[in-house]
Write a protein that holds these residues in place. Structure first.
Motif, PDB file in Angstrom:
ATOM      1  N   ALA A   1      20.992  73.396  25.130  1.00  0.00           N
ATOM      2  CA  ALA A   1      20.345  72.525  26.112  1.00  0.00           C
ATOM      3  C   ALA A   1      20.299  71.083  25.614  1.00  0.00           C
ATOM      4  O   ALA A   1      20.550  70.135  26.382  1.00  0.00           O
ATOM      5  N   ILE A   2      19.989  70.883  24.338  1.00  0.00           N
ATOM      6  CA  ILE A   2      19.966  69.532  23.770  1.00  0.00           C
ATOM      7  C   ILE A   2      21.369  68.914  23.796  1.00  0.00           C
ATOM      8  O   ILE A   2      21.537  67.734  24.126  1.00  0.00           O
ATOM      9  N   LEU A   3      22.373  69.726  23.466  1.00  0.00           N
ATOM     10  CA  LEU A   3      23.751  69.241  23.504  1.00  0.00           C
ATOM     11  C   LEU A   3      24.132  68.789  24.911  1.00  0.00           C
ATOM     12  O   LEU A   3      24.704  67.709  25.103  1.00  0.00           O
ATOM     13  N   MET A   4      23.815  69.598  25.910  1.00  0.00           N
ATOM     14  CA  MET A   4      24.186  69.286  27.286  1.00  0.00           C
ATOM     15  C   MET A   4      23.439  68.074  27.823  1.00  0.00           C
ATOM     16  O   MET A   4      23.995  67.282  28.594  1.00  0.00           O
ATOM     17  N   ALA A   5      22.179  67.913  27.430  1.00  0.00           N
ATOM     18  CA  ALA A   5      21.347  66.856  28.009  1.00  0.00           C
ATOM     19  C   ALA A   5      21.439  65.531  27.270  1.00  0.00           C
ATOM     20  O   ALA A   5      21.321  64.465  27.896  1.00  0.00           O
ATOM     21  N   GLU A   6      21.663  65.555  25.941  1.00  0.00           N
ATOM     22  CA  GLU A   6      21.522  64.324  25.163  1.00  0.00           C
ATOM     23  C   GLU A   6      22.745  63.926  24.345  1.00  0.00           C
ATOM     24  O   GLU A   6      22.875  62.764  23.986  1.00  0.00           O
ATOM     25  N   ILE A   7      23.615  64.859  24.042  1.00  0.00           N
ATOM     26  CA  ILE A   7      24.695  64.551  23.109  1.00  0.00           C
ATOM     27  C   ILE A   7      26.061  64.533  23.778  1.00  0.00           C
ATOM     28  O   ILE A   7      26.829  63.579  23.619  1.00  0.00           O
TER      29      ILE A   7
ATOM     30  N   SER B   1      14.000  70.314  31.475  1.00  0.00           N
ATOM     31  CA  SER B   1      12.795  69.732  30.874  1.00  0.00           C
ATOM     32  C   SER B   1      13.137  68.535  30.006  1.00  0.00           C
ATOM     33  O   SER B   1      12.431  67.520  30.012  1.00  0.00           O
ATOM     34  N   ILE B   2      14.219  68.631  29.259  1.00  0.00           N
ATOM     35  CA  ILE B   2      14.638  67.515  28.401  1.00  0.00           C
ATOM     36  C   ILE B   2      15.082  66.326  29.250  1.00  0.00           C
ATOM     37  O   ILE B   2      14.754  65.172  28.950  1.00  0.00           O
ATOM     38  N   GLN B   3      15.818  66.600  30.312  1.00  0.00           N
ATOM     39  CA  GLN B   3      16.265  65.517  31.180  1.00  0.00           C
ATOM     40  C   GLN B   3      15.119  64.874  31.943  1.00  0.00           C
ATOM     41  O   GLN B   3      15.243  63.726  32.394  1.00  0.00           O
TER      42      GLN B   3
ATOM     43  N   LEU C   1      12.402  51.099  17.953  1.00  0.00           N
ATOM     44  CA  LEU C   1      11.629  51.061  16.711  1.00  0.00           C
ATOM     45  C   LEU C   1      12.473  51.384  15.488  1.00  0.00           C
ATOM     46  O   LEU C   1      11.961  51.387  14.360  1.00  0.00           O
ATOM     47  N   GLY C   2      13.757  51.674  15.676  1.00  0.00           N
ATOM     48  CA  GLY C   2      14.647  51.890  14.548  1.00  0.00           C
ATOM     49  C   GLY C   2      14.996  53.329  14.279  1.00  0.00           C
ATOM     50  O   GLY C   2      15.702  53.617  13.313  1.00  0.00           O
ATOM     51  N   ALA C   3      14.523  54.262  15.101  1.00  0.00           N
ATOM     52  CA  ALA C   3      14.843  55.674  14.902  1.00  0.00           C
ATOM     53  C   ALA C   3      16.287  55.944  15.306  1.00  0.00           C
ATOM     54  O   ALA C   3      16.834  55.305  16.212  1.00  0.00           O
ATOM     55  N   THR C   4      16.909  56.906  14.628  1.00  0.00           N
ATOM     56  CA  THR C   4      18.260  57.309  14.999  1.00  0.00           C
ATOM     57  C   THR C   4      18.203  58.203  16.241  1.00  0.00           C
ATOM     58  O   THR C   4      17.125  58.613  16.693  1.00  0.00           O
ATOM     59  N   HIS C   5      19.385  58.501  16.771  1.00  0.00           N
ATOM     60  CA  HIS C   5      19.452  59.347  17.966  1.00  0.00           C
ATOM     61  C   HIS C   5      18.879  60.732  17.681  1.00  0.00           C
ATOM     62  O   HIS C   5      18.102  61.276  18.476  1.00  0.00           O
ATOM     63  N   PHE C   6      19.253  61.315  16.555  1.00  0.00           N
ATOM     64  CA  PHE C   6      18.782  62.654  16.232  1.00  0.00           C
ATOM     65  C   PHE C   6      17.288  62.658  15.903  1.00  0.00           C
ATOM     66  O   PHE C   6      16.581  63.619  16.204  1.00  0.00           O
ATOM     67  N   GLN C   7      16.801  61.609  15.288  1.00  0.00           N
ATOM     68  CA  GLN C   7      15.358  61.504  15.063  1.00  0.00           C
ATOM     69  C   GLN C   7      14.610  61.385  16.387  1.00  0.00           C
ATOM     70  O   GLN C   7      13.528  61.967  16.558  1.00  0.00           O
TER      71      GLN C   7
END
Length: 313
Positions: A114-120, A189-191, A204-210
């Motif tokens: 789900a994270i892969l499909m929605a964010e990556i 839910s993620i979307q 604020l400087g966080a990476t994508h994965f963070q």
């Protein structure tokens, strides 16, 4: 005089327009009221159906529980209808074990997908994966059971021992079957997390994965928990695929390679020829299954609300 005449004509035209438009407006309002009443009726029928099903199950199952006692029915691990012994302890434990076994590997895989499909993944790849997941959801359970019987059971038998029909086979099949539920609801839910959360974290400087692990996933926590609960309910209530790959022995398995019988499997296998107390015991098994799912849903919802309140504080 001409100006006064034009004023009168314009006023009369406005009045005529208002008179002609008021019936149309009234008909639209009547149509909306009819639709509203139809929707209320549908909701009432749905609630009534649940109420009648609950009454039917409890009316059929309570007599046996009152006869032998709730403790003996739930905690006795012996099931022998011909001898008048009705204990579903082994089947209750089997249902819990096979469901937990499916969730142990399906939840991490489903959430990661789900994270892969929605964010990556790029939008096109995410759409293709979504279509494949929907296709997976449309496969009948008997097909899953057949694939498990032909592929998974021989693989377990040849590589791990035993006859292959086991708790492990059931957990694998159920995990595959609940993946569409876990993936689709978790992705939605993620979307649904506001883009401002992601933009603020990146600013604020966080990476994508963070940002995904520290902001997006915690913000979508309630939806992810809902996905897990629905997947758990699907796993507990599944019957045909489980019947085909688990061996259906009413015993407490000593390992994941031993056969097991779930409560749903017990109902399906014996309801066709059951009568008397035996049939009542199967209805009582369905009643326990119904109560277990309701309590599980309520507990998870309360846990999710408690987590949200703690997060706000």
């Amino acid at each position: 005089m001409e100006e006064a005449l034009q004023t009168k004509i314009s006023r009369s035209s406005v009045r005529a327009g208002g008179i002609s438009s008021s019936p149309a407006r009234g008909s639209r309002r009547r149509g909306e009221k009819v639709i509203e009443k139809i929707l209320v009726l549908c909701a009432a029928i749905f609630i009534l159906a649940i109420f009648l099903i609950t009454i039917f199950i409890f009316a059929k199952g309570l007599p046996l529980i009152a006869k032998i006692g709730i403790g003996d029915f739930l905690f006795n691990t012996q099931w022998s209808p011909t001898k008048g012994i009705f204990g579903i302890g082994s089947m209750f434990i089997g249902s819990v074990l096979i469901t937990m076994g499916a969730l142990i590997w399906a939840v991490p895989l489903g959430l990661s997908t789900a994270i892969l499909m929605a964010e990556i993944a790029p939008p096109r790849i995410g759409t293709i994966l979504g279509n494949l997941v929907n296709l997976l959801a449309g496969i009948p359970s008997v097909v899953y059971g057949f694939i498990g019987l032909i592929v998974i059971v021989p693989f377990i038998r040849n590589n791990f021992g035993g006859n292959g029909m086991s708790l492990l086979a059931g957990a694998i099949i159920l995990g595959i079957m609940i993946l569409p539920t876990l993936i689709n609801i978790s992705r939605d839910s993620i979307q649904a997390v506001p883009h401002e959360y992601k933009e603020g974290s990146l600013a604020l400087g966080a990476t994508h994965f963070q940002t995904i692990s520290k902001v997006i996933v915690p913000a979508a926590k309630s939806g992810i928990i809902t996905a897990i609960v629905l997947g758990m309910g699907r796993a507990i209530g599944e019957t045909m695929a489980v019947v085909m790959v688990t061996g259906n022995s009413p015993i407490i398995p000593g390992s994941i390679l031993e056969p097991v019988r779930t409560m749903t499997s017990n109902i399906v296998l014996e309801m066709g020829y059951a009568s008397g107390d035996h049939q009542t015991a199967l209805f009582a098994t369905g009643m326990v299954l119904f109560v277990f799912i309701v309590v599980l849903n309520l507990s998870i919802n309360l846990f999710a609300k408690g987590g949200q309140s703690i997060g706000r504080n």
